[in-house]
Each structure stands twice: as structure tokens, then as C-alpha cells.
Scaffold this motif. Structure first.
Motif, PDB file in Angstrom:
ATOM      1  N   ILE A 119     106.974 -58.152  -2.827  1.00 51.10           N
ATOM      2  CA  ILE A 119     107.177 -59.382  -2.080  1.00 51.10           C
ATOM      3  C   ILE A 119     108.110 -60.349  -2.539  1.00 51.10           C
ATOM      4  O   ILE A 119     109.016 -60.961  -1.963  1.00 51.10           O
ATOM      5  CB  ILE A 119     105.827 -60.097  -2.109  1.00 51.10           C
ATOM      6  CG1 ILE A 119     104.640 -59.559  -1.338  1.00 51.10           C
ATOM      7  CG2 ILE A 119     105.762 -61.496  -1.693  1.00 51.10           C
ATOM      8  CD1 ILE A 119     103.440 -59.849  -1.455  1.00 51.10           C
ATOM      9  N   ALA A 120     108.371 -60.484  -4.013  1.00 51.29           N
ATOM     10  CA  ALA A 120     109.234 -61.139  -4.448  1.00 51.29           C
ATOM     11  C   ALA A 120     110.775 -60.975  -4.432  1.00 51.29           C
ATOM     12  O   ALA A 120     111.619 -61.653  -4.098  1.00 51.29           O
ATOM     13  CB  ALA A 120     109.266 -61.099  -6.296  1.00 51.29           C
ATOM     14  N   HIS A 121     110.897 -59.631  -4.339  1.00 52.91           N
ATOM     15  CA  HIS A 121     111.995 -59.096  -4.072  1.00 52.91           C
ATOM     16  C   HIS A 121     112.542 -59.095  -2.405  1.00 52.91           C
ATOM     17  O   HIS A 121     113.737 -58.989  -2.118  1.00 52.91           O
ATOM     18  CB  HIS A 121     112.546 -57.525  -4.485  1.00 52.91           C
ATOM     19  CG  HIS A 121     112.806 -57.603  -6.082  1.00 52.91           C
ATOM     20  ND1 HIS A 121     113.958 -57.415  -6.663  1.00 52.91           N
ATOM     21  CD2 HIS A 121     111.948 -57.702  -7.045  1.00 52.91           C
ATOM     22  CE1 HIS A 121     113.831 -57.731  -7.747  1.00 52.91           C
ATOM     23  NE2 HIS A 121     112.822 -57.483  -8.050  1.00 52.91           N
ATOM     24  N   LEU A 122     111.632 -58.951  -1.629  1.00 57.58           N
ATOM     25  CA  LEU A 122     111.772 -58.916  -0.047  1.00 57.58           C
ATOM     26  C   LEU A 122     111.614 -60.154   0.397  1.00 57.58           C
ATOM     27  O   LEU A 122     112.407 -60.758   1.545  1.00 57.58           O
ATOM     28  CB  LEU A 122     110.854 -58.052   0.698  1.00 57.58           C
ATOM     29  CG  LEU A 122     110.752 -56.626   0.075  1.00 57.58           C
ATOM     30  CD1 LEU A 122     109.921 -56.037   1.198  1.00 57.58           C
ATOM     31  CD2 LEU A 122     112.097 -56.224   0.419  1.00 57.58           C
ATOM     32  N   GLY A 123     111.294 -61.250  -0.506  1.00 55.95           N
ATOM     33  CA  GLY A 123     111.064 -62.752   0.169  1.00 55.95           C
ATOM     34  C   GLY A 123     110.113 -62.646   1.165  1.00 55.95           C
ATOM     35  O   GLY A 123     110.296 -64.071   1.921  1.00 55.95           O
ATOM     36  N   GLY A 124     109.259 -61.920   1.289  1.00 57.76           N
ATOM     37  CA  GLY A 124     108.355 -62.095   2.406  1.00 57.76           C
ATOM     38  C   GLY A 124     107.028 -61.016   2.331  1.00 57.76           C
ATOM     39  O   GLY A 124     107.212 -60.057   1.492  1.00 57.76           O
ATOM     40  N   GLN A 125     105.930 -61.243   3.094  1.00 53.97           N
ATOM     41  CA  GLN A 125     104.781 -60.325   3.151  1.00 53.97           C
ATOM     42  C   GLN A 125     104.645 -59.526   4.050  1.00 53.97           C
ATOM     43  O   GLN A 125     103.648 -58.894   4.187  1.00 53.97           O
ATOM     44  CB  GLN A 125     103.656 -61.418   2.536  1.00 53.97           C
ATOM     45  CG  GLN A 125     103.719 -62.373   1.310  1.00 53.97           C
ATOM     46  CD  GLN A 125     102.444 -63.133   1.446  1.00 53.97           C
ATOM     47  OE1 GLN A 125     101.680 -63.205   2.193  1.00 53.97           O
ATOM     48  NE2 GLN A 125     102.237 -63.778   0.350  1.00 53.97           N
ATOM     49  N   VAL A 126     105.137 -59.542   5.093  1.00 55.55           N
ATOM     50  CA  VAL A 126     105.243 -58.831   6.402  1.00 55.55           C
ATOM     51  C   VAL A 126     106.030 -57.446   6.126  1.00 55.55           C
ATOM     52  O   VAL A 126     107.149 -57.377   6.458  1.00 55.55           O
ATOM     53  CB  VAL A 126     105.832 -59.556   7.446  1.00 55.55           C
ATOM     54  CG1 VAL A 126     105.430 -58.927   8.700  1.00 55.55           C
ATOM     55  CG2 VAL A 126     105.119 -60.971   7.587  1.00 55.55           C
ATOM     56  N   PHE A 127     105.186 -56.559   5.734  1.00 57.20           N
ATOM     57  CA  PHE A 127     105.576 -55.036   5.770  1.00 57.20           C
ATOM     58  C   PHE A 127     104.109 -54.222   5.723  1.00 57.20           C
ATOM     59  O   PHE A 127     103.198 -54.551   5.325  1.00 57.20           O
ATOM     60  CB  PHE A 127     106.451 -54.798   4.711  1.00 57.20           C
ATOM     61  CG  PHE A 127     105.986 -55.025   3.185  1.00 57.20           C
ATOM     62  CD1 PHE A 127     105.174 -54.233   2.561  1.00 57.20           C
ATOM     63  CD2 PHE A 127     106.107 -56.390   2.786  1.00 57.20           C
ATOM     64  CE1 PHE A 127     104.389 -54.569   1.239  1.00 57.20           C
ATOM     65  CE2 PHE A 127     105.763 -56.755   1.497  1.00 57.20           C
ATOM     66  CZ  PHE A 127     104.926 -55.830   0.760  1.00 57.20           C
ATOM     67  N   PRO A 128     104.345 -52.978   6.608  1.00 62.01           N
ATOM     68  CA  PRO A 128     102.781 -52.382   6.608  1.00 62.01           C
ATOM     69  C   PRO A 128     102.521 -51.684   5.076  1.00 62.01           C
ATOM     70  O   PRO A 128     103.722 -51.220   4.677  1.00 62.01           O
ATOM     71  CB  PRO A 128     103.456 -51.198   7.577  1.00 62.01           C
ATOM     72  CG  PRO A 128     104.722 -51.768   8.432  1.00 62.01           C
ATOM     73  CD  PRO A 128     105.493 -52.605   7.426  1.00 62.01           C
ATOM     74  N   ARG A 129     101.342 -51.623   5.023  1.00 61.28           N
ATOM     75  CA  ARG A 129     100.984 -51.150   3.588  1.00 61.28           C
ATOM     76  C   ARG A 129      99.762 -50.341   4.043  1.00 61.28           C
ATOM     77  O   ARG A 129      98.973 -50.651   4.640  1.00 61.28           O
ATOM     78  CB  ARG A 129     100.820 -52.116   2.786  1.00 61.28           C
ATOM     79  CG  ARG A 129      99.693 -52.950   2.781  1.00 61.28           C
ATOM     80  CD  ARG A 129      99.730 -54.354   3.012  1.00 61.28           C
ATOM     81  NE  ARG A 129     101.053 -55.198   3.163  1.00 61.28           N
ATOM     82  CZ  ARG A 129     101.210 -56.234   2.464  1.00 61.28           C
ATOM     83  NH1 ARG A 129     100.483 -56.716   1.396  1.00 61.28           N
ATOM     84  NH2 ARG A 129     102.330 -57.008   2.436  1.00 61.28           N
ATOM     85  N   VAL A 130      99.364 -49.229   3.107  1.00 57.42           N
ATOM     86  CA  VAL A 130      98.407 -48.317   3.215  1.00 57.42           C
ATOM     87  C   VAL A 130      97.623 -48.405   1.737  1.00 57.42           C
ATOM     88  O   VAL A 130      98.374 -47.954   0.825  1.00 57.42           O
ATOM     89  CB  VAL A 130      98.677 -46.952   3.617  1.00 57.42           C
ATOM     90  CG1 VAL A 130      97.512 -46.118   3.410  1.00 57.42           C
ATOM     91  CG2 VAL A 130      99.409 -46.646   4.989  1.00 57.42           C
ATOM     92  N   LYS A 131      96.582 -48.929   1.717  1.00 57.61           N
ATOM     93  CA  LYS A 131      95.621 -49.267   0.340  1.00 57.61           C
ATOM     94  C   LYS A 131      94.991 -48.133   0.279  1.00 57.61           C
ATOM     95  O   LYS A 131      94.181 -47.599   1.177  1.00 57.61           O
ATOM     96  CB  LYS A 131      95.023 -50.586   0.210  1.00 57.61           C
ATOM     97  CG  LYS A 131      96.221 -51.775   0.630  1.00 57.61           C
ATOM     98  CD  LYS A 131      95.252 -52.870   0.157  1.00 57.61           C
ATOM     99  CE  LYS A 131      95.325 -53.841   1.512  1.00 57.61           C
ATOM    100  NZ  LYS A 131      94.548 -55.120   0.858  1.00 57.61           N
ATOM    101  N   VAL A 132      94.930 -47.434  -0.850  1.00 55.37           N
ATOM    102  CA  VAL A 132      94.029 -46.423  -1.307  1.00 55.37           C
ATOM    103  C   VAL A 132      93.017 -46.937  -2.424  1.00 55.37           C
ATOM    104  O   VAL A 132      93.298 -47.049  -3.388  1.00 55.37           O
ATOM    105  CB  VAL A 132      94.623 -45.027  -1.887  1.00 55.37           C
ATOM    106  CG1 VAL A 132      93.662 -44.048  -2.008  1.00 55.37           C
ATOM    107  CG2 VAL A 132      95.808 -44.634  -0.798  1.00 55.37           C
ATOM    108  N   GLY A 133      91.841 -46.716  -1.903  1.00 58.83           N
ATOM    109  CA  GLY A 133      90.692 -47.367  -3.123  1.00 58.83           C
ATOM    110  C   GLY A 133      90.555 -46.488  -4.209  1.00 58.83           C
ATOM    111  O   GLY A 133      90.406 -45.271  -4.198  1.00 58.83           O
TER     112      GLY A 133
END
Length: 192
Positions: A119-133
């Protein structure tokens, strides 16, 4: 073109740890689609291939987890992909049960240092993600020790199922249907 990044830590000592769930999913995608993830570029191991007619780059950053954003920024800049549409991050989540997955189109880091750095390097939080528990940290455990720990045999069975679901979720996102992936996998597991 899509860039699919799995987060983890390089070197043998971290193989199979909770923090390397993202690497595990990348390895399974690579195996399924016969993509060799062995080229060193952009501070990552990358492999190019085709999934469902879509060109993809699979990447495993070699910067160690907390600096993942350095590799991701380099990849996105070089290949000129849209981080909101053509980029997927796969990573471990201690707030989900072992093997449970959750898909998001955007969101905060939720305390995950690898995602914070991206997020710091992209400057934003809008990107798809798949979280694995990877299961909740037991009380009295140090977080670093927990996420760098290995799964029990019973947990590994659940993780293998979760990794397969994560591969399927990525395939659905590549088909352009993140909503369907979210609908399928973001439900609470029913008690049996």
C-alpha cells in the motif's frame, strides 16, 4: 496481462510456514498451468504463462515479507498494468481459520506488514487480494514466531483445501468475475 503476486519469505527455512501461504498458492497455480517461476527479475522469482486465455505473470517477491512493495512496484511499473484491474495479491491472514479464504477488491492492510508495504509503495488500497487463513494466533504466542511456524498435520489438510480454493478464486478473478469469487468464498463456513 495480469500480475499475480504471492507473498512469503525466500529461503528454505521459511518453506511451509504460515507466512508463506502466498508462495504456496503461486506454486500450485504454476504446477497446474505448467508455468516455471524461476526467472529472477524485479526482486522476485517470476514466470510467464497463459491461464484461461489470459497472459499472466506469477511472482514471488524475494525481498522478504515486510519489503514486498518494492518488488510489486517494480513489476507494475515495468509491465504497465493497472493495479486496480490487472493485479492480484495472495497472502496469509491470521484472522481466518486454517484454509478459509476471503477475496477483497480493496481494503486496508489489516495489520499485515507485507500488505502495508505494498500500500505504501502503490499509494493506494484499491487492488484485488486473496487472503488465505492460517488460523488465529494462540494467546501467549509471539506473532512473529506464530506466522513463521509450521502447520500441524491436521492443519495442513485444511490448508491444502484452502490453497485449492485460492487457485480457483484467482481463476475466477482472471475471468473478470471477482464478485462471483467473493460470493462463493466469502461466506462463513457452515457448521457440520
Amino acid at each position: 496481462m495480469f500480475i499475480i503476486v504471492g507473498l512469503g519469505n525466500p529461503s528454505k527455512e521459511y518453506e511451509g510456514t504460515r507466512h508463506n501461504a502466498g508462495f504456496e498458492v503461486i506454486d500450485r497455480i504454476a504446477d497446474k498451468y505448467n508455468i516455471s517461476v524461476d526467472t529472477k527479475k524485479h526482486r522476485a522469482l517470476i514466470g510467464k504463462g497463459i491461464i484461461g486465455g489470459q497472459k499472466v505473470i506469477l511472482a514471488k517477491p524475494q525481498t522478504f515479507m515486510n519489503l514486498s512493495g518494492e518488488s510489486v512496484r517494480s513489476l507494475l511499473d515495468y509491465y504497465k498494468v493497472d493495479e486496480e484491474q490487472e493485479f492480484i495479491v495472495i497472502y496469509d491472514d491470521i484472522s481466518l481459520d486454517n484454509g478459509q479464504i476471503r477475496i477483497r477488491a480493496k481494503g486496508s492492510a489489516g495489520g499485515h506488514n507485507g500488505i502495508k508495504n505494498i500500500i505504501a509503495h502503490l499509494g493506494g488500497q484499491v487492488f484485488p487480494r486473496v487472503k488465505v487463513g492460517v488460523g488465529e494466533k494462540p494467546s501467549k504466542y509471539d506473532l512473529a514466531d506464530y506466522v513463521l511456524g509450521h502447520f500441524s498435520k491436521e492443519e495442513q489438510v485444511l490448508m491444502d483445501e484452502g490453497y485449492a480454493h485460492a487457485v480457483h478464486a484467482v481463476e475466477m478473478i482472471l475471468e473478470g468475475d471477482i464478485s462471483a469469487a467473493m460470493n462463493e468464498y466469502n461466506r462463513k463456513k457452515k457448521e457440520e
